[in-house]
Design a protein around this motif. Sequence first.
Motif, short mmCIF file in Angstrom:
data_model
loop_
_atom_site.label_atom_id
_atom_site.label_comp_id
_atom_site.label_asym_id
_atom_site.label_seq_id
_atom_site.Cartn_x
_atom_site.Cartn_y
_atom_site.Cartn_z
N TYR A 244 0.55 -1.36 0.17
CA TYR A 244 0.08 0.07 -0.10
C TYR A 244 0.90 0.62 0.10
O TYR A 244 0.17 2.46 -0.84
N PHE A 245 2.05 1.40 1.39
CA PHE A 245 2.45 2.19 0.87
C PHE A 245 4.22 1.91 0.02
O PHE A 245 4.71 2.87 0.41
N LYS A 246 4.47 1.15 -1.32
CA LYS A 246 5.67 1.15 -1.17
C LYS A 246 5.84 2.68 -2.06
O LYS A 246 7.31 2.27 -2.18
N ASP A 247 4.77 3.29 -2.56
CA ASP A 247 5.88 4.46 -3.25
C ASP A 247 5.79 5.74 -2.32
O ASP A 247 5.66 7.05 -2.82
N HIS A 248 5.87 5.73 -1.28
CA HIS A 248 5.20 6.22 -0.17
C HIS A 248 6.55 6.69 0.65
O HIS A 248 7.72 5.61 0.16
N LYS A 249 7.80 7.68 1.30
CA LYS A 249 8.74 7.94 1.75
C LYS A 249 8.83 6.52 2.86
O LYS A 249 7.61 7.03 3.42
N ASP A 250 10.48 7.02 2.82
CA ASP A 250 10.59 5.40 4.64
C ASP A 250 9.63 6.44 5.17
O ASP A 250 9.46 5.42 6.11
N VAL A 251 9.84 7.52 5.56
CA VAL A 251 9.75 8.08 7.23
C VAL A 251 7.81 7.71 7.45
O VAL A 251 7.48 7.44 8.68
N ALA A 252 8.00 7.90 5.96
CA ALA A 252 5.69 7.84 6.09
C ALA A 252 5.70 6.43 5.93
O ALA A 252 4.37 5.92 6.87
N GLN A 253 6.49 4.83 5.69
CA GLN A 253 6.27 4.15 5.41
C GLN A 253 6.39 3.55 7.31
O GLN A 253 5.37 2.41 8.28
N LYS A 254 7.58 4.34 7.81
CA LYS A 254 7.96 3.80 9.22
C LYS A 254 6.99 4.52 10.49
O LYS A 254 5.94 3.65 11.02
N LYS A 255 6.15 5.11 10.22
CA LYS A 255 4.96 5.99 11.19
C LYS A 255 3.94 4.67 10.65
O LYS A 255 3.32 4.03 11.69
N ALA A 256 3.63 4.42 9.45
CA ALA A 256 2.61 3.85 9.10
C ALA A 256 2.72 2.37 10.33
O ALA A 256 1.67 1.72 10.59
N THR A 257 3.75 1.70 9.75
CA THR A 257 4.09 0.49 10.52
C THR A 257 3.69 0.69 12.06
O THR A 257 3.74 -0.26 12.94
N ASP A 258 4.77 1.68 12.89
CA ASP A 258 4.05 1.97 14.17
C ASP A 258 2.84 2.34 14.15
O ASP A 258 2.17 1.82 15.37
N ASN A 259 1.36 2.84 13.78
CA ASN A 259 0.56 3.02 14.02
C ASN A 259 -0.09 1.09 13.81
O ASN A 259 -1.08 1.12 15.03
N THR A 260 0.16 0.39 12.68
CA THR A 260 -0.11 -0.69 13.11
C THR A 260 0.21 -1.75 14.55
O THR A 260 -0.56 -2.21 14.37
N MET A 261 1.27 -0.93 14.44
CA MET A 261 1.70 -1.99 16.20
C MET A 261 0.83 -1.38 17.16
O MET A 261 0.81 -2.35 17.30
N ASP A 262 0.73 -0.20 16.98
CA ASP A 262 -0.49 -0.52 17.44
C ASP A 262 -1.88 -0.45 18.34
O ASP A 262 -1.75 -1.40 19.03
N PHE A 263 -2.08 -0.24 16.73
CA PHE A 263 -3.47 -1.20 16.88
C PHE A 263 -3.51 -2.45 17.18
O PHE A 263 -4.28 -3.07 17.50
N LEU A 264 -2.47 -3.84 16.51
CA LEU A 264 -1.97 -5.00 16.64
C LEU A 264 -1.71 -5.36 17.93
O LEU A 264 -2.48 -5.75 18.50
N ASN A 265 -0.86 -4.39 18.87
CA ASN A 265 -1.68 -4.56 20.59
C ASN A 265 -2.57 -4.13 21.28
O ASN A 265 -3.12 -5.65 22.32
N GLU A 266 -3.61 -3.42 20.30
CA GLU A 266 -5.01 -3.54 21.33
C GLU A 266 -5.34 -4.23 20.77
O GLU A 266 -6.64 -5.18 21.64
N LEU A 267 -5.90 -4.98 19.21
CA LEU A 267 -6.10 -6.38 19.15
C LEU A 267 -5.85 -7.13 19.80
O LEU A 267 -6.69 -8.20 20.42
N ALA A 268 -4.26 -7.55 20.04
CA ALA A 268 -4.25 -8.69 20.74
C ALA A 268 -4.83 -9.13 22.07
O ALA A 268 -4.77 -9.60 22.52
N HIS A 269 -5.02 -7.86 22.94
CA HIS A 269 -5.62 -8.20 24.14
C HIS A 269 -6.48 -8.10 24.23
O HIS A 269 -7.50 -8.80 25.07
N LYS A 270 -7.39 -7.43 23.42
CA LYS A 270 -9.26 -7.83 22.85
C LYS A 270 -9.34 -9.10 22.55
O LYS A 270 -9.63 -10.06 23.18
N VAL A 271 -8.71 -9.44 22.17
CA VAL A 271 -8.95 -11.21 21.39
C VAL A 271 -8.40 -12.19 22.55
O VAL A 271 -8.83 -13.32 22.99
#
Length: 278
Positions: free
Chosen positions: A35-62
Amino acid sequence: MEPLSIIAIGAAVGGAAGKFVEKAWDSGEKWIQSYFKDHKDVAQKKATDNTMDFLNELAHKVKMLEESKQITKEKIESSQDHPDFSAMLQKALLTSAQTDSKDKHIILARLVSERMKSEPESILSLGSKMACDAISYATVNQLFVLGLAANFYGIRPTPFPPPGINETNFQDFMDNWLTQRLKPYETIIFRQLDIIHLESLSCLKVNTFVGRSLNNMFKKEQLIYDFEKMKDNNLRDAMKKIWEEGLQKVDLTTVGQIIGVSVSDLLCKTNTSFSGWE
């Protein structure tokens, strides 16, 4: 290679939930890279960080679903094998990647965890996928408007009224219950532009020909709550203002209800059931 944070999340949560989130990242990493292949590295890094936060919340709910036995270990482990669930997980993950909002991450995690309990063709399942899209295009304040609307139009004490509640004590009971449910929304911004935008996202409909009585919203047969007698005067005045400015003309769609209930549970630290949404 898996980020250390995912390994840490899986190890901390453990069990089927831990394996679930690690498996989710196996797919999620590829989705983000694509999805972010044509975006800057900093944007890809931020997207990954945001996803980690979401997955942490999801893990606890599951994990909560697993420990409360609302869902079996086998269903948790096989959930991502179904294309419908995998598609929803992808929607939620990519939506979470694009926002720093902790509230949105928690709401998205709630949607995915609820989806795990439902069947693929259920109203909750289909509506939840639409809700993921709507969340990506709504502000947090607009999501809070849906939460407030859900409390006026759908969420009630269970059972309603509770045993022992009668005409003598109904006012006090509902006053305490409503104060707890509505207090988080006392300072939200309610604008017509927000309502128009939420309508464009299919979260609600506006019926300009309907004007509802505030007192009738919480009426149950002969039991009537008088909003004018709410003990918290500031909350009463704030809710009356929002009601008169347009909330009384709103009808929530299934998408709006799903988001609204999820927001309400987030703010009130409750867990409202979606029973009957098969």
